[in-house]
Design an enzyme around this catalytic site. Structure first.
Site, PDB file in Angstrom:
ATOM      1  N   ILE A 325       0.865  -1.170   0.000  1.00 15.73           N
ATOM      2  CA  ILE A 325       0.000   0.000   0.000  1.00 15.73           C
ATOM      3  C   ILE A 325       0.902   1.221   0.000  1.00 15.73           C
ATOM      4  CG2 ILE A 325      -1.877   1.215   1.194  1.00 15.73           C
ATOM      5  CD1 ILE A 325      -2.646  -1.433   2.467  1.00 15.73           C
ATOM      6  N   GLU A 326       0.458   2.293  -0.619  1.00 15.86           N
ATOM      7  CA  GLU A 326       1.295   3.474  -0.771  1.00 15.86           C
ATOM      8  C   GLU A 326       1.665   4.137   0.548  1.00 15.86           C
ATOM      9  OE1 GLU A 326      -2.916   4.726  -2.195  1.00 15.86           O
ATOM     10  OE2 GLU A 326      -1.674   2.935  -2.149  1.00 15.86           O
ATOM     11  N   SER A 327       1.038   3.716   1.633  1.00 15.53           N
ATOM     12  CA  SER A 327       1.417   4.227   2.947  1.00 15.53           C
ATOM     13  C   SER A 327       2.787   3.719   3.377  1.00 15.53           C
ATOM     14  CB  SER A 327       0.384   3.789   3.990  1.00 15.53           C
ATOM     15  OG  SER A 327       0.285   2.371   4.023  1.00 15.53           O
TER      16      SER A 327
END
EC number: 2.8.3.8
Length: 519
Positions: A325-327
């Site tokens: 996830i881009e987090s």
């Protein structure tokens, strides 16, 4: 001297006209105590006024929390961010042109912090070319107020004959970030945080801009008691620490308790998951799973794309791919809703700018993303609806750079009802919103750019699969049981190209049993 201060004192340091950075990802890492204090100060004193707000990921709960605290009219004059979909109060001000708004690709916003810290003019990148971020299109402007301001946050640059975008650095006068522990010298740990996100970069950008760094923490401890490996933001960067109340210090907005399985403190056994019910989501997830390859780095969007992970788990192949996830979380089982950005049993948690560096450089093998609108060229819109901009989040970085992108969702929007019998799909009630449009309201994904860069692009629905070609969108598969004219073409605003060897979707997708996928 101790750096610990009250939230009220911290709020008093924000002066009229300042640019304030706020860290966090949806609800993870949100400095809620500080945001509440600033809101209360403005309500009582009408100061500070005319702030510019800068944040990377969307930061809110769709109601009151997060950046919504700063939506008091007059408090802020401008916002620069990656996503505002969970900030309805800010969105209202933008729609009413009571605030200037710029929405940038989320990866760019996180990299802007690094550029600002390094006193660089900005972020030079290909990300955003041919999309609404491109100054030849909309230049990241959210509303008429942004257009009228005459301000530009991005410019077109040509280097050795190639086009790039230069997104300007944003010097910060003050920032609010959140950590777990803070010692008397200002050293900050993040061991209970579900994400590392952008705390260090925001602190560095603010410090090197001559600004004030304020960290909200769960507890204050004696100096020297945080292990060196646990110090993620050194005290020389931090001016003040505020101890948050328990109710304003939750790990995230989804839960009011600490979940150690999100921070990697423990690994919990995942009980045998009930197979997802066979319906539209599972059909899309199963067809998407056919695009997976062993060893792939995969990114999943919100909603229907999450079904790909569920199918991979059910089929026993999830251990052969790495979900991301881009987090900045890698591995594990992604969480959804207001817990989006987190993962149960993460294998690694890296910083948000780091994961975007990997994505932007082509390290992502395949991504499954949603699509609100798709046009005849293959452009996709997920960032503007009915004149209201919500922003792209990480969508542009991801969709523009993954080797393969599968836009995954139902064929029509709204109250779609289907039935599956004898491995065939029947449309019982059509959805009330057309997704395949003559033209999209805003270009968040550029088909022209994808064709130029040689990406493999699919549009996967419960009844049809399309592929992007240099001549436009081509229908390559239809579900068994559907009628090409009545169920597909009649519900599109354009006629797609149709493959001469039009195939039926794999019949295993429509059976109420495992597909027996393997690599």
């Amino acid at each position: 001297m101790s750096k610990v201060v009250s939230p009220e004192f911290a709020a008093s340091l924000v002066k009229d006209g300042m640019t304030i950075g706020v860290g966090g990802f949806v609800g993870f890492g949100a400095p809620e105590e500080l945001l509440i204090a600033l809101q209360e100060r403005y309500k009582e004193t009408k100061s500070p006024k005319g702030l510019t707000i800068f944040h990377c990921a969307g930061l809110g709960d769709g109601a009151e929390r997060g950046i919504n605290h700063l939506a008091e009219e007059g408090l802020a004059k401008k916002i620069i961010c990656g996503h505002i979909g969970l900030e309805p109060k800010i969105s209202k001000l933008l729609v009413e042109n009571k605030m200037i708004g710029f929405c940038l690709p989320q990866g760019v916003t996180s990299q802007i912090l690094r550029a600002t810290a390094g006193k660089k003019p900005g972020v030079l990148t290909h990300v955003g070319l041919n999309t609404f971020a491109d100054p030849r299109v909309e230049g990241c402007k959210v509303n008429q107020a942004a257009i009228n301001s005459g301000e530009e946050v991005v410019s077109l640059v040509k280097i050795e004959g190639k086009d790039y975008l230069l997104y300007k650095s944003v010097p910060l006068d003050i920032c609010f970030i959140k950590g777990t522990l803070g010692d008397e010298d200002g050293n900050i740990s993040l061991q209970k945080e579900a994400l590392i996100s952008d705390q260090l970069e925001m602190a560095a950008a603010t410090h090197n801009s001559g600004g004030i760094v304020i960290a909200q923490v769960e507890n204050v401890v004696k100096k020297g008691t945080i292990k060196a490996h646990d110090v993620k933001i050194h005290g020389f960067l931090v001016d003040y620490i505020v101890k948050g109340k328990p109710e304003n210090s939750y790990q995230g907005f989804a839960d009011n308790y600490y979940r150690p399985e999100l921070s990697g403190e423990i690994t919990i056994p995942l009980s045998a998951m009930e197979p997802m019910e066979l319906g539209n989501r599972k059909i899309c997830g199963r067809r998407g799973a056919l695009e997976l390859k062993k060893g792939s780095l995969v990114n999943l969007g919100i909603g229907v794309p999450e079904a790909v992970a569920a199918v991979a788990g059910e089929e026993g192949i999830s251990g052969d791919i790495t979900l991301s996830i881009e987090s900045g979380v890698l591995g594990g089982v992604p969480t959804g809703g207001l817990a989006i950005g987190g993962t149960v049993n993460p294998e690694a948690i890296i910083k948000q700018p780091d994961i975007f560096d990997i994505y932007d450089g082509g390290g992502l093998d395949v991504s499954f993303l949603g699509a609100a609108e798709i046009d005849e060229k293959g452009n996709v819109n997920v960032s503007k609806f009915g004149g209201r901009v919500v922003g792209p989040g990480g969508f542009i970085n991801i969709s523009q750079n993954a080797k393969k992108v599968c836009f995954t969702g139902t064929f029509t929007a709204g109250k779609l009802e289907t039935k599956i019998e004898d491995s065939k799909l029947t449309i019982v009630k059509e959805g009330n919103g057309i997704k395949f449009k003559k033209s999209v309201e805003q270009i968040t994904f550029s088909a022209d750019y994808a064709n130029e860069s040689g990406q493999e692009i699919y549009y996967i629905t419960e009844r049809a699969v399309f592929k992007l070609t240099d001549k436009g969108v081509k229908l390559i598969e239809i579900a068994p049981g559907v009628d090409l004219q009545k169920d597909i073409l009649a519900n599109m605003e354009f006629k797609p190209l149709i493959a001469e060897d039009l195939k039926l979707m794999d019949e295993r997708i429509f059976k109420n049993e495992k597909m027996r996928l393997s690599f």
